[in-house]
Scaffold this motif. Sequence first.
Motif, PDB file in Angstrom:
ATOM      1  N   GLN A   3       0.684  -1.677   0.740  1.00 24.05           N
ATOM      2  CA  GLN A   3       0.375   0.026   0.353  1.00 24.05           C
ATOM      3  C   GLN A   3       0.727   1.284  -0.173  1.00 24.05           C
ATOM      4  OE1 GLN A   3      -2.840  -0.162   2.971  1.00 24.05           O
ATOM      5  NE2 GLN A   3      -4.319  -2.690   2.378  1.00 24.05           N
ATOM      6  N   GLN A   4       1.980   0.498   0.411  1.00 23.68           N
ATOM      7  CA  GLN A   4       2.461   2.107   0.476  1.00 23.68           C
ATOM      8  C   GLN A   4       3.544   3.039  -0.572  1.00 23.68           C
ATOM      9  OE1 GLN A   4       6.483   2.459   3.254  1.00 23.68           O
ATOM     10  NE2 GLN A   4       6.569   4.390   3.022  1.00 23.68           N
ATOM     11  N   VAL A   5       4.095   1.702  -1.537  1.00 19.21           N
ATOM     12  CA  VAL A   5       4.286   1.940  -2.785  1.00 19.21           C
ATOM     13  C   VAL A   5       3.294   2.458  -3.610  1.00 19.21           C
ATOM     14  CG1 VAL A   5       5.123   0.622  -4.576  1.00 19.21           C
ATOM     15  CG2 VAL A   5       5.402  -0.376  -2.394  1.00 19.21           C
ATOM     16  N   ASP A  26      10.171  16.605  -1.422  1.00 15.22           N
ATOM     17  CA  ASP A  26      10.109  15.420  -0.431  1.00 15.22           C
ATOM     18  C   ASP A  26      11.328  14.280  -1.393  1.00 15.22           C
ATOM     19  OD1 ASP A  26       8.374  15.594   1.133  1.00 15.22           O
ATOM     20  OD2 ASP A  26       6.736  14.533   0.392  1.00 15.22           O
ATOM     21  N   PRO A  27      12.062  14.420  -0.430  1.00 15.30           N
ATOM     22  CA  PRO A  27      13.229  13.448  -0.871  1.00 15.30           C
ATOM     23  C   PRO A  27      12.796  12.307  -1.796  1.00 15.30           C
ATOM     24  CG  PRO A  27      13.572  13.756   1.355  1.00 15.30           C
ATOM     25  CD  PRO A  27      12.222  13.861   1.211  1.00 15.30           C
ATOM     26  N   ALA A  28      13.888  11.814  -2.625  1.00 15.13           N
ATOM     27  CA  ALA A  28      13.569  10.823  -3.395  1.00 15.13           C
ATOM     28  C   ALA A  28      13.441   9.632  -2.541  1.00 15.13           C
ATOM     29  CB  ALA A  28      15.088  10.412  -4.571  1.00 15.13           C
ATOM     30  N   ILE A  29      12.831   8.546  -3.414  1.00 14.62           N
ATOM     31  CA  ILE A  29      13.018   6.632  -2.266  1.00 14.62           C
ATOM     32  C   ILE A  29      12.639   5.887  -3.216  1.00 14.62           C
ATOM     33  CG2 ILE A  29      11.356   5.401  -1.147  1.00 14.62           C
ATOM     34  CD1 ILE A  29       9.940   7.826   0.305  1.00 14.62           C
ATOM     35  N   VAL A  30      13.544   4.831  -3.349  1.00 13.56           N
ATOM     36  CA  VAL A  30      14.734   3.922  -3.615  1.00 13.56           C
ATOM     37  C   VAL A  30      14.044   3.310  -2.877  1.00 13.56           C
ATOM     38  CG1 VAL A  30      15.810   2.122  -4.660  1.00 13.56           C
ATOM     39  CG2 VAL A  30      16.374   4.271  -4.431  1.00 13.56           C
ATOM     40  N   TYR A  31      12.695   1.793  -3.900  1.00 13.82           N
ATOM     41  CA  TYR A  31      11.641   0.655  -3.627  1.00 13.82           C
ATOM     42  C   TYR A  31      12.650  -0.576  -3.891  1.00 13.82           C
ATOM     43  CZ  TYR A  31       7.858  -2.316  -3.284  1.00 13.82           C
ATOM     44  OH  TYR A  31       7.365  -3.554  -3.305  1.00 13.82           O
ATOM     45  N   THR A  32      12.592  -1.534  -3.451  1.00 14.26           N
ATOM     46  CA  THR A  32      12.404  -3.293  -3.876  1.00 14.26           C
ATOM     47  C   THR A  32      11.990  -3.611  -3.954  1.00 14.26           C
ATOM     48  OG1 THR A  32      14.389  -3.337  -2.289  1.00 14.26           O
ATOM     49  CG2 THR A  32      15.120  -2.366  -4.731  1.00 14.26           C
ATOM     50  N   GLU A  33      11.912  -5.006  -3.487  1.00 18.24           N
ATOM     51  CA  GLU A  33      10.687  -6.007  -3.362  1.00 18.24           C
ATOM     52  C   GLU A  33      11.417  -7.173  -3.404  1.00 18.24           C
ATOM     53  OE1 GLU A  33       6.990  -7.216  -5.879  1.00 18.24           O
ATOM     54  OE2 GLU A  33       6.935  -4.903  -5.193  1.00 18.24           O
ATOM     55  N   GLY A  34      10.735  -8.545  -2.101  1.00 16.53           N
ATOM     56  CA  GLY A  34      10.830  -9.600  -2.197  1.00 16.53           C
ATOM     57  C   GLY A  34      10.067 -10.431  -2.566  1.00 16.53           C
ATOM     58  N   TYR A  35       9.810 -11.350  -1.658  1.00 24.57           N
ATOM     59  CA  TYR A  35       8.352 -12.358  -1.366  1.00 24.57           C
ATOM     60  C   TYR A  35       7.932 -11.945  -0.710  1.00 24.57           C
ATOM     61  CZ  TYR A  35      10.698 -16.049  -5.094  1.00 24.57           C
ATOM     62  OH  TYR A  35      11.247 -16.506  -5.576  1.00 24.57           O
ATOM     63  N   GLY A  36       6.578 -11.228  -0.910  1.00 29.17           N
ATOM     64  CA  GLY A  36       5.480 -10.906   0.365  1.00 29.17           C
ATOM     65  C   GLY A  36       6.254  -9.821   1.283  1.00 29.17           C
ATOM     66  N   SER A  37       6.952  -9.201   0.321  1.00 29.25           N
ATOM     67  CA  SER A  37       7.793  -7.679   1.727  1.00 29.25           C
ATOM     68  C   SER A  37       8.392  -7.152   0.145  1.00 29.25           C
ATOM     69  CB  SER A  37       8.403  -8.439   2.537  1.00 29.25           C
ATOM     70  OG  SER A  37       9.874  -8.664   1.460  1.00 29.25           O
ATOM     71  N   GLY A  38       8.138  -5.105   1.140  1.00 30.48           N
ATOM     72  CA  GLY A  38       8.621  -4.422   0.364  1.00 30.48           C
ATOM     73  C   GLY A  38       9.571  -3.574   1.209  1.00 30.48           C
ATOM     74  N   HIS A  39      10.134  -2.481   0.560  1.00 25.28           N
ATOM     75  CA  HIS A  39      12.025  -1.744   0.951  1.00 25.28           C
ATOM     76  C   HIS A  39      11.637  -0.855   0.693  1.00 25.28           C
ATOM     77  CE1 HIS A  39      12.826  -6.071   2.454  1.00 25.28           C
ATOM     78  NE2 HIS A  39      12.357  -6.553   1.420  1.00 25.28           N
TER      79      HIS A  39
END
Length: 282
Positions: free
Chosen positions: A91-93, A217-230
């Motif tokens: 949801q945050q993504v 706002d500052p830029a954000i990088v997003y990566t993800e794995g199985y069932g989780s986002g970072h």
Amino acid sequence: MTHINILDPGASPLDYYGFELRRHRESAGLTQRQLGDIVNYTGSLVGQIETARKLPTPEFSERVDAALGTGGLLSRLVGLVMRSQLPAWFQQVAELEARAVEICTFQTHMVHGLLQTGAYVRAVLGALDDSDLDDRTAVRLARQRIFEKEVPPVLWAVISEAALRQEIGGAETMREQLAHLLSFESNPRINIQVLPYSAGAHAGLQGSFNRYRFMNDPAIVYTEGYGSGHPTANPDTVTDCSLRYDHLRAAALSLKDSAALIRHVMEERYGEQLDPDRAPVA
């Protein structure tokens, strides 16, 4: 006496939507069936949405807004409702996508969700679990409404050639998906580049990632794995991924050559072929 389910509008965005729909319908002096007749939906569906048992669609929201004179209230709410139905970790993504002025994405093995067709979405989401597939598909497609804003974000998408050739959902689904990518050729705000196999070792070998840039706002990088986002705004991570993305764009084909490769793969791999009797088959 007929039991009427009383929603708590603070329980969830879906409950709030249902509460407001019922409130405006009753203020207009209409039954569920009467409203359904006006907007060309069943009264049963109106009731299911009012009691938070069914997701509203953007089309339903627009029709009801027009019928009840709500000033676009439900159309504004439906995006929030859809985002609330995404997996909690994602949801945050969706919120980042909705706020971003620029989205840069690199995908190693499939088309990014913001560029997927309905059939492609169904094939991806239904690979292991086909429960509630209609609603889950609608929720993912609703993310694409960010491109309908008055000032939509700029999207830069670098897609591995593997994503074009990985057959998801069958040949017809892939033809439709690649044609959809080609439909953005003349849109300067949606830019698609293909990283060809011939690029060899490249800056994205560690995996897919997204970078979101905002107005203030500052830029954000997003990566993800199985069932989780970072997601992270760590300056070192953002700087590293930004450099990697610059190198990926440099190694990828130009916008024009990328479209040519997409068209070639669509025709060569997913186009109509002739059977031994010369009859065209998909």
